[in-house]
Design an enzyme around this catalytic site. Structure first.
Site, PDB file in Angstrom:
ATOM      1  N   ASP A 377       0.838  -1.192   0.000  1.00  0.00           N
ATOM      2  CA  ASP A 377       0.000   0.000   0.000  1.00  0.00           C
ATOM      3  C   ASP A 377       0.879   1.251   0.000  1.00  0.00           C
ATOM      4  O   ASP A 377       1.867   1.333   0.745  1.00  0.00           O
ATOM      5  CB  ASP A 377      -0.888  -0.032   1.241  1.00  0.00           C
ATOM      6  CG  ASP A 377      -1.826   1.156   1.323  1.00  0.00           C
ATOM      7  OD1 ASP A 377      -2.677   1.298   0.427  1.00  0.00           O
ATOM      8  OD2 ASP A 377      -1.700   1.945   2.281  1.00  0.00           O
ATOM      9  N   GLU A 414       1.879  -0.285  -4.988  1.00  0.00           N
ATOM     10  CA  GLU A 414       0.970   0.801  -5.328  1.00  0.00           C
ATOM     11  C   GLU A 414       1.873   2.030  -5.463  1.00  0.00           C
ATOM     12  O   GLU A 414       2.292   2.618  -4.458  1.00  0.00           O
ATOM     13  CB  GLU A 414      -0.073   1.016  -4.238  1.00  0.00           C
ATOM     14  CG  GLU A 414      -1.082   2.093  -4.605  1.00  0.00           C
ATOM     15  CD  GLU A 414      -2.102   2.358  -3.509  1.00  0.00           C
ATOM     16  OE1 GLU A 414      -3.254   2.686  -3.836  1.00  0.00           O
ATOM     17  OE2 GLU A 414      -1.742   2.257  -2.310  1.00  0.00           O
TER      18      GLU A 414
END
Length: 715
Positions: A377, A414
């Site tokens: 993330d 990401e």
């Protein structure tokens, strides 16, 4: 050797006896007085030394550390031992350590009181009154049941289990080991997948790792071969409710707020059985998924923790142990904690000690839990120096790519953060890291909904985004292609809403992205209008066909296979309700149309050799039937993929994003073969996808408005 004092204090627990299992009492061992020894500095966390337990904690700036132990004596109540560590005996460099004999080898809770320099301006946040969670705890005990309001403000402490037999993985050492070019990823939430009553599962296993096992047949039928699980590290679902605020009506259901990086989310255990059972059931889930040919990728959050910011701190661990080490801090700023996560703090991942913690955590999940990969993330936050400066060669990212264990895993970034560091296509990768391709998502959305001037970009993304990834030894599969994901609109909402509708989040619509590139097809929200609903059905099928025809690694979102709606909410992180819960009744009602189409197209993707290539397309691999690339009004694109030496037969595809029919001239099929229609999204089920193909396609084809076509050349 350390001093200790006896106490019957409850350490701030919410009714500790209610969250300890009856099996926590361990007979005669409890009746012995503990013996405190100096211990050893490695490994960090709790470890077994013969029949004793060693504890080791890093803190560079602490001046005193106290180990707090709690365990039960059956009917005599709870017992606390507080062991004050002597820095002359219980400290080696920056590691505080102690060994405790005659301590039960399971059923013990522990934490630390840590004290050190005071003064806000120095960046320290020591508070010796707080009992802190060990960063290296392998299990975390807190409330046993998700969303249990009776234990909303419970204490989270570490625990251990050195008695339970090793898990029997059987032949799981073989694992699926799916080539990256062949992966089809399904992004999902463990709790939301089976929490709804419509799952038909017993209440005790709904929303659990065991519940997911029961529903693996759905994943197999859909055809995906990898699941990307939203965060399953221990987190506090009540974090929004610790103080009055506009979000205090919500529960954290996505889990992007880590308490501890080594422990599985304990409240995903069945029947509220706690952390050690959660660990076993997580392993059972991984083992069952592997037996079904499905790999397990964890969505991991190392960019920040649950501890929030200095204005509203939630001190549970790192902040109170050594704030200056674990977080990026700017002592020259009034707001000292740097915030590239949008969540109040940034984990200091390129500090040598923190880097090793992250690496130890990742290896733990691979070796102990047999997971196959990780999606990181806000991974660009992990590419910053300790002062927040972007790094060309971030030590953590490089170490993961070069690690003998982790380099063999699926690694997905990401590639952006909330500080403006956008790295799609240029994330530091060492030819190992893949990336969520946000440019792919935006280009596909814009072309399919009919935006002008998107034809060339659409073609580039279908081809594997060579402009971004055809560098050094990178491959098309390093582009993780997706139309929808957990944050943002679902596939249905993408074709049903022009604007986000996030009022239920309590922030007056300020949260969530405003740039959704969505189109409601003529009406905002759900409608009974037949023509609008038919158009929406076509658009959803167009999106899926484009995704599965694209070179690169496709990822689909849980629930899109039956057109799940969040009612226009594009930031549904705080709703433990049907907004997020998988609706099994809707799946059953859509099984013969939308689900059938989804499963069929995924099956085609996995079986046809022209899709999911290991290398970028060459000029002779594809023919673009187009000579007006620069025409901004062009919204029709067709192309042929040639089988050459791969076999499988040529594929012809056409996408019409015009509002009118396009009668297109078809290319001639290879000698001795004919075109068979596999897909026409303008047709209703079962004619929209015919796996064996429909013969009789000759010369031209009238492609309907907002529809797509796929033909297969065969004898």
């Amino acid at each position: 050797m350390g001093n200790f004092k006896k106490s019957r204090s409850k350490l701030g627990f919410s009714s500790p006896s209610s969250i300890l299992s009856k099996e926590s009492t361990l007979g005669v061992q409890q009746h012995k007085e503990i013996i405190v020894l100096s211990g050893q500095s490695s490994p960090l966390g709790p470890s077994r030394l013969n029949d004793a337990v060693n504890f080791a904690l890093f803190s560079k700036h602490a001046t005193s550390v106290t180990l707090c132990l709690f365990w039960e004596y059956g009917n005599t109540g709870g017992r606390v031992e507080e062991i004050i560590l002597d820095p002359q005996v219980n400290k080696t460099e920056n590691i505080w350590h102690v060994c405790v004999e005659n301590l039960p080898l399971q059923g013990v809770f522990y934490g630390y009181r840590v004290d050190g320099p005071q003064g806000w301006e120095k960046g320290h946040r020591f508070d010796k009154t707080s009992i802190l969670l060990d960063p290296y705890a392998k299990f975390v005990e807190g409330r046993r049941r998700y969303g249990d309001f009776n234990h909303k403000c419970c204490q989270f402490l570490g625990t251990f289990d050195f008695l339970t037999s090793a898990f029997d993985w059987e032949d799981d050492h073989k694992r699926p080991v799916i080539p990256e070019k062949d992966m089809v990823i399904y992004e999902m939430n463990v709790r939301a997948y089976t929490m709804d009553d419509s799952s038909g599962l017993d209440e005790g296993i709904r929303g659990s790792y065991t519940g997911l096992i029961e529903k693996i047949p759905h994943l197999v039928e859909l055809g995906v071969n990898a699941v990307e699980l939203l965060p399953i590290f221990e987190y506090d679902e009540f974090e929004f409710q610790r103080r009055p605020n506009p979000r205090d009506h919500m529960l954290n259901t996505w889990g992007y707020s880590t308490l501890n990086f080594f422990s599985p989310m304990s409240r995903y255990a069945s029947n509220g059985e706690g952390p050690t059972v959660a660990s076993i059931e997580f392993k059972q889930m991984v083992k069952a998924l592997h037996k079904a040919g499905i790999e397990v990728i964890l969505d991991v959050v190392y960019n920040h923790t649950n501890e929030n910011d200095d204005e509203h701190p939630y001190t549970t661990s790192f902040r109170g142990i050594d704030n200056l080490v674990y977080y990026m801090v700017n002592l020259k700023s009034y707001v000292q904690l740097l915030n590239f996560s949008g969540c109040g703090n940034s984990f200091n991942c390129n500090h040598p000690v923190v880097k090793e913690l992250v690496l130890d955590s990742l290896r733990h999940w691979v070796t102990e839990y047999h997971v196959d990969g990780f999606r990181f993330d806000l991974a660009s936050s992990l590419c910053r120096d300790t002062d927040g400066t972007p790094l060309q060669s971030p030590p953590l990212i490089r170490a993961i790519a070069k690690d003998p264990v982790l380099s063999k895993c699926k690694l997905i970034a990401e590639p952006w953060d909330c500080g403006g560091l956008y790295q799609v296509g240029n994330f530091p990768n060492w030819d190992r890291w893949g990336e969520w391709n946000g440019m792919y998502r935006d280009a596909i959305r814009r072309f399919v909904k009919g935006d002008p001037g998107m034809k060339s970009s659409f073609a580039t993304r279908l081809s594997g985004s060579a402009d971004l990834y055809n560098v050094n030894k990178r491959k098309p599969y390093h582009s993780i292609n997706f139309i929808t994901a957990h944050d943002g609109f679902t596939l249905f909402d993408l074709v049903a809403y022009n604007e986000k509708h996030n009022d239920a989040n309590g922030e007056d619509g300020r949260d969530g992205s405003n740039d959704n590139f969505s189109w409601n097809c003529g009406f905002e929200g759900e409608t009974n209008d037949f023509s609008i609903n038919a158009l929406r059905q076509r658009q959803m099928k167009n999106f899926l066909l484009a995704l599965m025809l694209s070179q690169g690694t496709p990822m689909v979102l849980m629930g899109d296979e039956y057109a799940h709606t969040r009612f226009g909410n594009n930031n549904s992180y705080g709703h433990d309700s049907l907004i997020n819960h998988f609706q099994w009744n809707q799946l059953r009602s859509k099984h013969t149309d939308q689900f059938r189409f989804f499963a069929g197209i995924i099956r085609l993707r996995r079986r046809h050799p022209l899709l999911g290539r290991a290398n970028f397309l060459l000029e002779e691999d594809v023919t673009w039937h187009e000579d007006q690339w620069d025409n901004p009004d062009g919204r029709f694109l067709s192309f042929t993929l040639h089988e050459r030496d791969l076999g499988g037969g040529d594929l012809y595809a056409a996408f019409n994003a015009h509002s009118y029919f396009v009668n297109t001239i078809l290319p001639s099929p290879p000698d001795g073969k004919h075109w068979y229609r596999l897909v026409d999204t303008n047709l209703t089920s079962p004619d929209d996808f015919v796996e064996e193909g429909v013969p009789g396609v000759l010369g031209t084809y009238n492609v309907a408005p907002f529809s797509s076509l796929l033909l297969h050349a065969k004898a």
